[in-house]
Design a protein around this motif. Structure first.
Motif, PDB file in Angstrom:
ATOM      1  N   ASN A 113       0.823  -1.212   0.000  1.00  0.00           N
ATOM      2  CA  ASN A 113       0.000   0.000   0.000  1.00  0.00           C
ATOM      3  C   ASN A 113       0.857   1.262   0.000  1.00  0.00           C
ATOM      4  N   ARG A 114       1.919   1.267   0.807  1.00  0.00           N
ATOM      5  CA  ARG A 114       2.799   2.442   0.862  1.00  0.00           C
ATOM      6  C   ARG A 114       3.486   2.652  -0.477  1.00  0.00           C
ATOM      7  N   PHE A 115       3.977   1.569  -1.068  1.00  0.00           N
ATOM      8  CA  PHE A 115       4.691   1.684  -2.330  1.00  0.00           C
ATOM      9  C   PHE A 115       3.755   2.151  -3.451  1.00  0.00           C
ATOM     10  N   PHE A 116       2.511   1.682  -3.432  1.00  0.00           N
ATOM     11  CA  PHE A 116       1.551   2.114  -4.449  1.00  0.00           C
ATOM     12  C   PHE A 116       1.259   3.607  -4.311  1.00  0.00           C
ATOM     13  N   ALA A 117       1.044   4.064  -3.069  1.00  0.00           N
ATOM     14  CA  ALA A 117       0.760   5.485  -2.839  1.00  0.00           C
ATOM     15  C   ALA A 117       1.937   6.356  -3.282  1.00  0.00           C
TER      16      ALA A 117
END
Length: 434
Positions: free
Chosen positions: A191-195
């Motif tokens: 999720n962090r990497f996608f954001a």
């Protein structure tokens, strides 16, 4: 009472808008009549190509984000759905995946142009530093994007690279936990990497805006590395260089389209078509090709650094590799001060042109070593490549001190218009003193 600015555009709609918000006047000034050196070669196409690829990546990425699901149990399946079920999804995905490689190809050539022609020298130091910032942001964005398909290489690449930060003394473990969002690479990590992967391209765009603004303040460098001395040395950007850029773009699109339509997976790794499995480690964990030179530097540090004649270790091999990897990019920032020669272009520097060739050879060696297993003779190839790579930068002050540049033309116009090196003797005298 304020008066609306006058505008000379013939189109009444454009004229009406420009009187109230003079964007067309600004574009005409910066991309129409903007004076540029008249001797640009095709190396100067790659800045425009980089902007084109950045725009392509942002547009294709936004559309793909509408169909992607950032969850460890659904990410791989959502990518396959994009490929199979979304209208033109396969093409968008291949444009985006291969676009990352195209972006790095274009930017690496753009950086090489800077090294060859001294584009980092006064008065363009800040322009060069902003370019290095863009490259670092590209590296971060590309790494996070590679994790999103959640294949085997995505998962294990994220695990290996993020674990490197654990080598940093005191705060290393905290950095890793922050990146992971927990105690392993899992759903919070994805999720962090996608954001961040969605956000950083817009940050890159903002820094590119500053990069271009700095370029238009200082003016462009040129193959001779001498500043324009009058109207005879320049041409308006349009139509001369817009036409040249369009021709270069046409050739580039053919090259890009070949990979998208005929070899879409050639630059990727086949293991990334296997769903991520934390219990199965791939035989050989390899990052994308554009990371390989820096990965080669990371793996070339296989020894501890300590106090002589004692067992005290100051920097272990893991931390040494991390320091060397980041230093290999950050040292670019020092180029304006490491290279002390008064001459910019390699054409007039008999030693420096071979020095740049050594840099290219070392980069190729590191790319080769980074893609091979961490065993001999590949480790040795990486170590030799690392030595030559840093020798290029650290040896620049030395060669700058004794290199005797060739005579420079008196102006850009002379060699372009057939004047050869007439008047170059006069320009050579200050070079001899330097």
């Amino acid at each position: 009472m304020a008066h609306a600015p006058t505008s000379s555009f013939k189109n009444p709609v454009v004229n009406w808008i420009d009187q109230r918000l003079p964007v067309f006047t600004m574009m005409q000034k910066e991309y129409g009549t903007f004076p540029t050196p008249r001797n640009f070669n095709y190396f100067w196409n790659f800045g425009a190509l980089a902007m084109f690829v950045l725009a392509t990546m942002i547009v294709s990425g936004v559309v793909l984000a509408m169909q992607y699901t950032a969850h460890t149990s659904l990410a791989f399946t959502s990518v396959e759905r994009i490929m199979r079920d979304v209208n033109w999804g396969w093409m968008l995905r291949y444009i985006h995946a291969n676009g990352a490689s195209m972006f790095f190809i274009v930017v690496y050539i753009h950086i090489l142009r800077g090294f060859l022609y001294g584009s980092y020298k006064k008065p363009r130091e800040l322009l060069w530093i902003l370019g290095v910032v863009i490259f670092l942001l590209m590296m971060a964005t590309a790494f996070m994007g590679y994790v999103l398909p959640w294949g085997q290489m995505s998962f294990w690449g994220a695990t290996v690279i993020t674990n490197l930060f654990s080598a940093v003394p005191v705060v290393g473990e905290s950095i890793v936990t922050l990146l992971w969002g927990g105690f392993s690479v899992d759903n919070p990590t994805l999720n962090r990497f996608f954001a961040l992967h969605f956000l950083l391209p817009f940050v890159i765009f903002a820094v590119v805006f500053l990069h271009v603004a700095a370029l238009h303040i200082t003016g462009s460098n040129n193959p001779l590395g001498i500043e324009p001395k009058g109207p005879q040395d320049t041409l308006p950007f349009h139509p001369y260089y817009t036409t040249k850029d369009l021709f270069g773009l046409s050739l580039f699109l053919i090259f890009f389209a070949f990979f998208v339509f005929f070899a879409p997976n050639y630059l990727g790794h086949p293991d990334n078509y296997i769903p991520a499995d934390p219990l199965v480690t791939p035989a050989h964990i390899v990052p994308e090709w554009y990371f390989l030179p820096f990965y080669g530097i990371l793996r070339s540090i296989t020894f501890n650094i300590g106090l002589p004649f004692s067992d005290v270790v100051l920097i272990d091999a893991k931390l040494g590799g991390v320091i060397a990897m980041f230093a290999s990019i950050l040292i670019w920032v020092l180029m304006p001060w490491l290279d002390r020669s008064p001459v910019k272009s390699y054409r007039f520097r008999p030693i420096y042109k071979w020095w740049v060739l050594m840099l290219v050879v070392s980069f190729a060696m590191l790319m080769y070593a980074g893609g091979k297993p961490a065993e001999q003779p590949y480790v040795l190839v990486g170590q030799v490549g690392t030595f030559l790579y840093f020798l290029f930068f650290l040896g620049l002050p030395v060669i700058s001190s004794f290199e005797r540049p060739l005579p420079l033309p008196a102006s850009i116009a002379q060699p372009v218009l057939g004047g050869g090196r007439v008047g170059a003797v006069a320009a050579a005298k200050p070079m001899e003193k330097a």
